[in-house]
Structures are given as structure tokens and as C-alpha cells.
Design a protein around this motif. Structure first.
Motif, PDB file in Angstrom:
ATOM      1  N   LYS A  54       0.859  -1.460  -0.134  1.00  0.00           N
ATOM      2  CA  LYS A  54       0.215  -0.020  -0.353  1.00  0.00           C
ATOM      3  C   LYS A  54       0.789   1.558   0.266  1.00  0.00           C
ATOM      4  CE  LYS A  54      -3.457  -1.560   2.585  1.00  0.00           C
ATOM      5  NZ  LYS A  54      -4.652  -1.949   3.895  1.00  0.00           N
ATOM      6  N   HIS A  55       1.812   1.599   0.932  1.00  0.00           N
ATOM      7  CA  HIS A  55       2.851   2.326   0.666  1.00  0.00           C
ATOM      8  C   HIS A  55       3.713   2.592  -0.651  1.00  0.00           C
ATOM      9  CE1 HIS A  55       1.048   2.092   5.249  1.00  0.00           C
ATOM     10  NE2 HIS A  55       1.132   3.882   4.609  1.00  0.00           N
ATOM     11  N   LEU A  56       3.473   1.992  -1.537  1.00  0.00           N
ATOM     12  CA  LEU A  56       4.218   1.932  -2.258  1.00  0.00           C
ATOM     13  C   LEU A  56       3.454   2.221  -3.639  1.00  0.00           C
ATOM     14  CD1 LEU A  56       7.063  -0.996  -1.894  1.00  0.00           C
ATOM     15  CD2 LEU A  56       7.175   0.871  -1.468  1.00  0.00           C
ATOM     16  N   SER A  57       2.288   2.766  -3.585  1.00  0.00           N
ATOM     17  CA  SER A  57       1.506   2.351  -4.979  1.00  0.00           C
ATOM     18  C   SER A  57       0.249   3.570  -4.760  1.00  0.00           C
ATOM     19  CB  SER A  57       0.415   1.023  -4.380  1.00  0.00           C
ATOM     20  OG  SER A  57      -0.429   0.995  -5.492  1.00  0.00           O
ATOM     21  N   PRO A  86      -8.635  -0.871  -2.122  1.00  0.00           N
ATOM     22  CA  PRO A  86      -8.081   0.494  -3.226  1.00  0.00           C
ATOM     23  C   PRO A  86      -8.882   0.965  -2.906  1.00  0.00           C
ATOM     24  CG  PRO A  86      -8.701  -2.199  -4.195  1.00  0.00           C
ATOM     25  CD  PRO A  86      -8.198  -1.673  -2.852  1.00  0.00           C
ATOM     26  N   THR A  87     -10.559   0.870  -2.196  1.00  0.00           N
ATOM     27  CA  THR A  87     -11.736   1.633  -2.414  1.00  0.00           C
ATOM     28  C   THR A  87     -11.626   2.552  -0.286  1.00  0.00           C
ATOM     29  OG1 THR A  87     -12.456   0.269  -2.427  1.00  0.00           O
ATOM     30  CG2 THR A  87     -12.501   0.708  -4.460  1.00  0.00           C
ATOM     31  N   VAL A  88     -10.859   1.440   0.118  1.00  0.00           N
ATOM     32  CA  VAL A  88     -11.416   2.310   1.175  1.00  0.00           C
ATOM     33  C   VAL A  88     -10.444   2.714   1.984  1.00  0.00           C
ATOM     34  CG1 VAL A  88     -12.821   0.025   1.507  1.00  0.00           C
ATOM     35  CG2 VAL A  88     -10.478  -0.331   2.468  1.00  0.00           C
ATOM     36  N   ALA A  89     -10.298   2.982   3.688  1.00  0.00           N
ATOM     37  CA  ALA A  89      -9.599   3.604   4.494  1.00  0.00           C
ATOM     38  C   ALA A  89      -8.160   2.374   4.783  1.00  0.00           C
ATOM     39  CB  ALA A  89      -9.955   4.486   5.741  1.00  0.00           C
ATOM     40  N   ASP A  90      -7.201   3.490   5.216  1.00  0.00           N
ATOM     41  CA  ASP A  90      -6.010   2.078   5.294  1.00  0.00           C
ATOM     42  C   ASP A  90      -5.623   3.013   6.467  1.00  0.00           C
ATOM     43  OD1 ASP A  90      -4.326   0.529   5.296  1.00  0.00           O
ATOM     44  OD2 ASP A  90      -2.843   2.060   4.509  1.00  0.00           O
ATOM     45  N   ASP A  91      -5.477   2.344   7.969  1.00  0.00           N
ATOM     46  CA  ASP A  91      -4.791   2.155   9.385  1.00  0.00           C
ATOM     47  C   ASP A  91      -3.396   2.328   9.835  1.00  0.00           C
ATOM     48  OD1 ASP A  91      -7.429   3.351  10.219  1.00  0.00           O
ATOM     49  OD2 ASP A  91      -7.599   1.824  10.416  1.00  0.00           O
ATOM     50  N   THR A  92      -2.706   1.332   8.190  1.00  0.00           N
ATOM     51  CA  THR A  92      -1.050   0.859   8.400  1.00  0.00           C
ATOM     52  C   THR A  92      -0.697   2.242   8.181  1.00  0.00           C
ATOM     53  OG1 THR A  92      -1.008   0.413   6.688  1.00  0.00           O
ATOM     54  CG2 THR A  92      -1.388  -0.905   8.222  1.00  0.00           C
ATOM     55  N   THR A  93       0.594   2.292   8.098  1.00  0.00           N
ATOM     56  CA  THR A  93       1.567   3.348   7.875  1.00  0.00           C
ATOM     57  C   THR A  93       3.070   2.751   7.423  1.00  0.00           C
ATOM     58  OG1 THR A  93       1.964   3.312  10.835  1.00  0.00           O
ATOM     59  CG2 THR A  93       0.869   4.567  10.824  1.00  0.00           C
ATOM     60  N   PHE A  94       3.994   4.206   6.779  1.00  0.00           N
ATOM     61  CA  PHE A  94       5.095   4.001   6.426  1.00  0.00           C
ATOM     62  C   PHE A  94       6.116   3.145   7.487  1.00  0.00           C
ATOM     63  CE2 PHE A  94       3.419   7.323   3.360  1.00  0.00           C
ATOM     64  CZ  PHE A  94       4.138   6.865   2.185  1.00  0.00           C
ATOM     65  N   ALA A  95       5.512   3.437   8.691  1.00  0.00           N
ATOM     66  CA  ALA A  95       6.366   3.472  10.041  1.00  0.00           C
ATOM     67  C   ALA A  95       6.416   1.794  10.288  1.00  0.00           C
ATOM     68  CB  ALA A  95       6.491   4.069  10.710  1.00  0.00           C
ATOM     69  N   GLU A  96       4.937   1.746   9.825  1.00  0.00           N
ATOM     70  CA  GLU A  96       4.667  -0.188  10.191  1.00  0.00           C
ATOM     71  C   GLU A  96       5.368  -0.609   8.743  1.00  0.00           C
ATOM     72  OE1 GLU A  96       0.124  -0.886  11.985  1.00  0.00           O
ATOM     73  OE2 GLU A  96       0.024   1.264  11.482  1.00  0.00           O
ATOM     74  N   ALA A  97       5.457  -0.622   7.883  1.00  0.00           N
ATOM     75  CA  ALA A  97       5.787  -1.229   7.058  1.00  0.00           C
ATOM     76  C   ALA A  97       7.450  -1.509   7.299  1.00  0.00           C
ATOM     77  CB  ALA A  97       5.614  -0.362   5.229  1.00  0.00           C
ATOM     78  N   ILE A  98       8.160  -0.515   7.675  1.00  0.00           N
ATOM     79  CA  ILE A  98       9.755  -0.507   8.079  1.00  0.00           C
ATOM     80  C   ILE A  98       9.492  -1.345   8.881  1.00  0.00           C
ATOM     81  CG2 ILE A  98      11.347   0.762   8.618  1.00  0.00           C
ATOM     82  CD1 ILE A  98      10.337   3.328   7.336  1.00  0.00           C
ATOM     83  N   GLU A  99       8.770  -1.255   9.416  1.00  0.00           N
ATOM     84  CA  GLU A  99       8.712  -2.285  10.676  1.00  0.00           C
ATOM     85  C   GLU A  99       8.936  -3.841  10.393  1.00  0.00           C
ATOM     86  OE1 GLU A  99       7.180  -3.102  15.158  1.00  0.00           O
ATOM     87  OE2 GLU A  99       6.297  -1.892  14.391  1.00  0.00           O
ATOM     88  N   ILE A 100       7.951  -4.058   9.386  1.00  0.00           N
ATOM     89  CA  ILE A 100       7.768  -5.291   8.640  1.00  0.00           C
ATOM     90  C   ILE A 100       8.925  -5.773   8.325  1.00  0.00           C
ATOM     91  CG2 ILE A 100       6.483  -6.745   6.822  1.00  0.00           C
ATOM     92  CD1 ILE A 100       4.030  -4.656   8.308  1.00  0.00           C
ATOM     93  N   LEU A 101       9.408  -5.163   7.284  1.00  0.00           N
ATOM     94  CA  LEU A 101      11.156  -5.309   6.551  1.00  0.00           C
ATOM     95  C   LEU A 101      12.060  -5.237   7.281  1.00  0.00           C
ATOM     96  CD1 LEU A 101      10.684  -2.886   3.271  1.00  0.00           C
ATOM     97  CD2 LEU A 101       9.918  -5.436   3.625  1.00  0.00           C
ATOM     98  N   GLN A 102      12.248  -4.417   8.864  1.00  0.00           N
ATOM     99  CA  GLN A 102      13.480  -4.619   9.821  1.00  0.00           C
ATOM    100  C   GLN A 102      12.789  -6.376  10.162  1.00  0.00           C
ATOM    101  OE1 GLN A 102      13.021  -1.353  11.097  1.00  0.00           O
ATOM    102  NE2 GLN A 102      14.521   0.213  10.055  1.00  0.00           N
ATOM    103  N   ARG A 145       9.277   9.932   8.251  1.00  0.00           N
ATOM    104  CA  ARG A 145       9.570  11.697   7.998  1.00  0.00           C
ATOM    105  C   ARG A 145       8.470  12.474   7.319  1.00  0.00           C
ATOM    106  NH1 ARG A 145      14.768  10.200   5.885  1.00  0.00           N
ATOM    107  NH2 ARG A 145      14.635  11.593   4.540  1.00  0.00           N
ATOM    108  N   GLY A 146       7.323  11.913   7.177  1.00  0.00           N
ATOM    109  CA  GLY A 146       6.099  13.381   6.253  1.00  0.00           C
ATOM    110  C   GLY A 146       6.135  13.846   5.198  1.00  0.00           C
ATOM    111  N   LEU A 147       7.253  12.916   4.097  1.00  0.00           N
ATOM    112  CA  LEU A 147       7.649  14.065   3.093  1.00  0.00           C
ATOM    113  C   LEU A 147       6.699  13.660   2.333  1.00  0.00           C
ATOM    114  CD1 LEU A 147      11.615  14.714   4.048  1.00  0.00           C
ATOM    115  CD2 LEU A 147       9.532  16.167   4.443  1.00  0.00           C
ATOM    116  N   ARG A 148       6.172  12.625   2.495  1.00  0.00           N
ATOM    117  CA  ARG A 148       5.157  11.184   1.056  1.00  0.00           C
ATOM    118  C   ARG A 148       3.975  11.441   1.670  1.00  0.00           C
ATOM    119  NH1 ARG A 148       8.132   9.809  -3.844  1.00  0.00           N
ATOM    120  NH2 ARG A 148       9.951   9.602  -3.492  1.00  0.00           N
ATOM    121  N   ASP A 149       2.863  11.763   0.762  1.00  0.00           N
ATOM    122  CA  ASP A 149       1.528  11.231   1.182  1.00  0.00           C
ATOM    123  C   ASP A 149       1.120  10.211   1.343  1.00  0.00           C
ATOM    124  OD1 ASP A 149       0.984  14.519   0.213  1.00  0.00           O
ATOM    125  OD2 ASP A 149      -0.347  13.552  -1.672  1.00  0.00           O
ATOM    126  N   GLU A 150       0.236  10.257   2.731  1.00  0.00           N
ATOM    127  CA  GLU A 150       0.484   8.761   3.427  1.00  0.00           C
ATOM    128  C   GLU A 150      -1.193   8.340   2.304  1.00  0.00           C
ATOM    129  OE1 GLU A 150       0.674   6.625   5.293  1.00  0.00           O
ATOM    130  OE2 GLU A 150       1.703   6.695   7.260  1.00  0.00           O
TER     131      GLU A 150
END
Length: 455
Positions: free
Chosen positions: A183-186, A222-238, A259-264
Motif C-alpha cells: 500500500k505504501h508503494l502504490s 484500493p477503495t477503503v481507508a487504511d490505518d497502517t503507516t509508513f513506520a509499520e511498513a518499515i518495521e515489517i521489513l526489518q 518523516r512526513g515527506l510523502r503522502d500517507e
């Protein structure tokens, strides 16, 4: 004994067929497209007691996923032709693609996205962006939609997404973890399609391929709100120890997002969600219920083993085998059908060929042999979409003779399992389940038939 074994195998296949039929996407779609008092409206819940209508001058139908063709075709006989924007758009897998009157049909890769999917995603995004106020975008969504529509954010390429997806798949990541990262890459996932559809109204009819029917997970929401975050995506990969293997551009994008430089992704307080609605039209639970009913018709005592079977396929198989031993130790008095719905995972360490369902059946046969239970059971695990992993099989169907047949064919089943090569082993013993593409997808079904030892 041979006759009984053949009959029991036929019973397993019959129960699988009943489960797949319960997820028929055409029936599910037409049930919720209504004409009440001469006005077209949408059913929002199981019995259509809640509906939605609007002053829509045009309806733009888009469909994506493994069931897209069947779902889209069902709309043509129900929605008034003067409302339909022609052509509609369908994106589906290569094996499910076929010409549909009134639609442009695009085929793309699954489970790994490909260049055709990238082009299809761009066409989809362009189509949705053309929708205007007083129009309805009707999105027909089924399993597989996430991989079929790769639409990388600016700064990323398709290869970045493919590499990241493959790393997560091979690590045994859950569908929730996989989709959080994707989601955070799309541009489309995580509510991206809803953003693009504004100011038009949007309604999604969703065939669920996830166990808890979480709409934010199906096709990566693709049509619903998403409560996950960039921080969670990073944590999953780590946490899965993939961060250093992840493409540099992906890491940079996720870190910028943190860091808030990309749209959530789209959040639940977004005003545009007032124009968006959804109907869940089918799920794994409905297929499990249908399989249980069919088992009772065949004379089995039907029992729900698990409604959301998950975890490492081999471990789940071992736990199921232990459960069987306990039942036989207690004294099994009549035929029992244990039914489960789920989606296990496989951590790939070998070089072989297979999928989670094939691996689970091979592991189960080995576990049952180790426990000394060589007869009186038959076990099937298969994907309702007809495809298990990167193979032409839906899954496997094993019994007490499976390992004997493998070894007679020169296959060491223990070595095959260690190499993630269940496909080769099950093919040698003639225990693959081949259904072909089913045009639906509501996760997997597991069917275990147990018979009293006295039979």
C-alpha cells in the motif's frame, strides 16, 4: 479397500466443488444490483435491507481480480444499458482472461506483478480519473487484484515492487504484512483508487479472499481507508530481516514517508469517503459452510475444524495430524468430515516447486505416517481459485497410500518437503488437484475425512 479409497477421494473433490460453487461471483453480483420502483440501486448488505441510490447519469464499471470477467459480465444483464459507460474495463489473470462484450479485457501477472499489469494499472487510473460528479464508479473487486494492478508511486519502478513483493512472499509474511508494505508503494492501493475517483461516487462489490474479510486487506484496499503507516511498513521489513535486501529506492521512499515527506494512504477521516460505499458479496466462510452442508448430505458428521486456519503450512499439518491421533485414540465411531478455511504460509528455503496447499498435504501425509496412522483418512487442501503458488495445481489430495506411491516412483517425500518440492512429489503419486481456473477466489479449503478403523 481400493474402492473405498476411491470413493473417499471423490467425496473430498465433491466437497471442494460445493465450496467453490458457493463463491460463484456472477450470482453474488447480480443479487446486489437492484431495480426498486423503477430506480436502479445497490444492495449494501447480505439481505439488501440497506440500499444506496443516486442521481447517476452514467455508471463506469471497472473490475479487477481473478473473478473480474465473471463479475463484470454479470452487470451487463442487470444495469440499464443507457447508464453504462462503454467500454468498461477488466483486469484479470492470464488464465482467467476472455473476451467480454462491452469491456476492454487486460491480462496481467499474478502473484508477481508484471509489465502488463503496470500498463493496466495506468489505464485503470486514467479511466477512473475521467469520472465526473453525478457518475458512479462501480468497482468489482476479487482476490489477486493487488498483484494485478501495480502502480508504483513516483520515484519507484516496477522492478522495485516485484523485488520487495518476492522478498516478503519468500519470507512467509502474512497477507496483512504484505499488503501493508505494498500500500505504501502504490498510487492505487490503500484507498488510492477512491482518491482518484473523486468527485464521482464510488461503490465497490467485493469478493473476499482474506479470512477476516477485512476490506482494507482485500486487493490491498484500493477503495477503503487504511490505518497502517509508513513506520509499520518499515518495521515489517526489518522484523522479517529483509530491510537490507530491499531496493534502495523503496527504503528511501518509506523513510521519507515516515518523516512526513510523502503522502500517507487514505485515512478514515477523509471527507471523500462520504461518497464511497461497499458490499461484501462472498467470502471463505460461505464456502466452508457449503462444504459442511455437502458433507452432511454424504453421511458425514461435519465439524468445523477452524474458520481461519493460518500459520506455517508444515506446522499446521502436524497439528492437524495430532488432532487425528487423539480422535482415533478416543475411539472414532462414525465417519467425520473436518472442514477448515484458511490461508497458510510457506517460508521458502528450497529450490523445488509447489504451493502452500501442496506443501500442507505432503507434510500431513508424512506426519500421519510418523504417528502410525496409515489408513482410514483422506485429506485435501486446495485454493478456491484453482491455482496454488506458481503451479497449474489447485492443491493436493492425499491418503494412506500417497507415500507408498511416491517411493515406488523414486521420490523421497521427506527430501521433497525439505526442498519445497511438493508439486513434483504429488505429481509422481498422482495426488495433485487440478481444477483449472475457477473464476473465483475466496482463499483455501481444507477437507479431512476420517473413517472408523473398523470400516
Amino acid at each position: 479397500m481400493v474402492h473405498r479409497a476411491a470413493e473417499r477421494r471423490a467425496h473430498c473433490l465433491e466437497l471442494l466443488k460445493a465450496g467453490i460453487a458457493a463463491a460463484d461471483p456472477a450470482t453474488a453480483v447480480t443479487k446486489h444490483l437492484l431495480n426498486r420502483a423503477g430506480r436502479f440501486c445497490l444492495g449494501l448488505n447480505a439481505d439488501n435491507s440497506q440500499t444506496r441510490s443516486g442521481d447517476w447519469h452514467r455508471i463506469r464499471v471497472i473490475a479487477f481480480g481473478k473473478a473480474a470477467c465473471v463479475m463484470a459480465e454479470a452487470t451487463r444483464s442487470t444495469i440499464p444499458s443507457d447508464l453504462l459507460t462503454v467500454p468498461g474495463l477488466i483486469v484479470t489473470t492470464y488464465e482467467n482472461a476472455r473476451p467480454i462484450e462491452g469491456f476492454e479485457v487486460l491480462a496481467a501477472g499474478h502473484p508477481l506483478p508484471d509489465e502488463n499489469g503496470l500498463r493496466a494499472a495506468e489505464i485503470m487510473a486514467s479511466s477512473v480519473q475521467r469520472a465526473q460528479k453525478n457518475e458512479l464508479v462501480l468497482a468489482l473487486i476479487s482476490g489477486g487484484g493487488s498483484a494485478l494492478l501495480p502502480c508504483p508511486v513516483d520515484g519507484l519502478c516496477l522492478a522495485d515492487k516485484i523485488t520487495t513483493t518476492q522478498l516478503l512472499l519468500n519470507s512467509g509474511a502474512s497477507i496483512h504484512q504484505l499488503n501493508c508494505v505494498r500500500k505504501h508503494l502504490s498510487r492505487l492501493k490503500g484507498g488510492g483508487l477512491a482518491k482518484l475517483s473523486a468527485p464521482a461516487d464510488l461503490h465497490a462489490m467485493i469478493l473476499s479472499d482474506v479470512l477476516d474479510d477485512d476490506l482494507s486487506v482485500i486487493a490491498s484496499g484500493p477503495t477503503v481507508a487504511d490505518d497502517t503507516t509508513f513506520a509499520e511498513a518499515i518495521e515489517i521489513l526489518q522484523t522479517r530481516q529483509l530491510w537490507n535486501q530491499t531496493p534502495v529506492r523503496v527504503r528511501e521512499h518509506l523513510e521519507q514517508g515516515k518523516r512526513g515527506l510523502r503522502d500517507e494512504t487514505l485515512k478514515s477521516d477523509a471527507a471523500l469517503l462520504h461518497h464511497v460505499s461497499h458490499t461484501l458479496i462472498g467470502s471463505n466462510a460461505l464456502s466452508v459452510a457449503a462444504a459442511m452442508k455437502a458433507a452432511q448430505t454424504l453421511g458425514y458428521e461435519a465439524e468445523l475444524y477452524h474458520s481461519s486456519l493460518c500459520g506455517e503450512a508444515r506446522e499446521v499439518a502436524s497439528q492437524l495430524a495430532v488432532n487425528c491421533k487423539q480422535r482415533y485414540h478416543a475411539g472414532l465411531q462414525q465417519p467425520v468430515a473436518l472442514i477448515a478455511g484458511g490461508e497458510t504460509t510457506v517460508t521458502v528455503t528450497g529450490q523445488g516447486k509447489g504451493g502452500r496447499n501442496q506443501e500442507m498435504t505432503l507434510a500431513f501425509a508424512l506426519a500421519m505416517e510418523k504417528l502410525g496412522l496409515k489408513q482410514h483418512w483422506t485429506f485435501l487442501s486446495a485454493g478456491t481459485d484453482g491455482r496454488d503458488g506458481p503451479t497449474d495445481a489447485a492443491g493436493g489430495l492425499v491418503d494412506g497410500q500417497t507415500l507408498t506411491h511416491m517411493r515406488a516412483a523414486g521420490i523421497a517425500p521427506e527430501a521433497a518437503l525439505a526442498d519445497n518440492d511438493a508439486y513434483t512429489a504429488l505429481k509422481a503419486s498422482n495426488d495433485l488437484v487440478i481444477t483449472g481456473a475457477t473464476s473465483t477466489n475466496v482463499a483455501d479449503l481444507q477437507i479431512l475425512l476420517l473413517h472408523p478403523i473398523t470400516e
